[in-house]
Scaffold this motif. Sequence first.
Motif, mmCIF file in Angstrom:
data_model
loop_
_atom_site.group_PDB
_atom_site.id
_atom_site.type_symbol
_atom_site.label_atom_id
_atom_site.label_comp_id
_atom_site.label_asym_id
_atom_site.label_seq_id
_atom_site.Cartn_x
_atom_site.Cartn_y
_atom_site.Cartn_z
ATOM 1 N N ARG A 198 0.696 3.878 -2.834
ATOM 2 C CA ARG A 198 -0.584 4.604 -2.872
ATOM 3 C C ARG A 198 -0.736 5.562 -1.695
ATOM 4 N NH1 ARG A 198 -2.086 -0.484 -4.987
ATOM 5 N NH2 ARG A 198 -2.767 -1.341 -2.996
ATOM 6 N N ALA A 231 4.617 0.171 -9.269
ATOM 7 C CA ALA A 231 3.832 1.407 -9.232
ATOM 8 C C ALA A 231 4.349 2.461 -10.214
ATOM 9 C CB ALA A 231 3.844 1.987 -7.817
ATOM 10 N N GLN A 240 0.809 -1.217 0.000
ATOM 11 C CA GLN A 240 0.000 0.000 0.000
ATOM 12 C C GLN A 240 0.848 1.276 0.000
ATOM 13 O OE1 GLN A 240 -3.297 -0.306 -0.302
ATOM 14 N NE2 GLN A 240 -3.003 -2.529 -0.266
#
Length: 258
Positions: free
Chosen positions: A179, A197, A176
Amino acid sequence: MKKTLIAAGLAVLLGASAAAAETIKIGATPGPHAQILEKVKEIAATKGLDIEILEFSDYVVPNQALNDGELNANSFQHKPYLDNQIADRKYDIVDVGYTVNFPMGIYSKKVKSVDELPDGATIGIPNDPTNGGRALLIFADKGFIKLDEAKGLKVGPADVTENKKNFKFVELDAAQLPRSLDDVDASAVNGNYAVEAGLQPTDAILTEGAKAPYVNLIAVKTADKDAPWVKTLVESYHTPEVKAFVDETFKGAVVTSW
């Protein structure tokens, strides 16, 4: 008659070849680990080893699945993480070969330099003990914080003994962290998740130095460590073809370690 005998002979040979092929299941996290295994799979197939790749979105399940016999191997973790998992969960698994290294970086959407981080800045770090400690060591190496030296690599936010800019370290799931960049001042992102990412090493405001303990590895059940397929798997990984694939695909964000 002669053609029939030849055809029958070929069928027997093909059948024997198919029977000799062995299939194994390998767990990996999405992104570079799984991508590299796809290349390894091509090479292993020429050696009679078929690989089925199963992707896991976190760092916890692949070792549990390996220990429980749902996987034959996994390729996603470095040795400090594996050692910590074995100590905490009593897994009967072992490393059999090194793979690649992903330098961890500190990324931010709010500042261009680590020196620009404000007093009291919120910093996201991985919530597993070894990678969280790895992130804290980056800040300690640069003099922003001091850590309890007696803890070695096994440090967490509670082990910060000096914090010059009062950074607030928030523990989040490693997957995570990319983000989280909209919500925190900066985050420490593992290289595999950074690549996935779209983050590049040059985007990082701070990057760890080369730390050998954080080289990734292939793990198997202890009972399988001397199995012929393990040797074939490691040999298939440690090939010039895989090294070239890593160098060309990730352009320095992932580094081979054999």
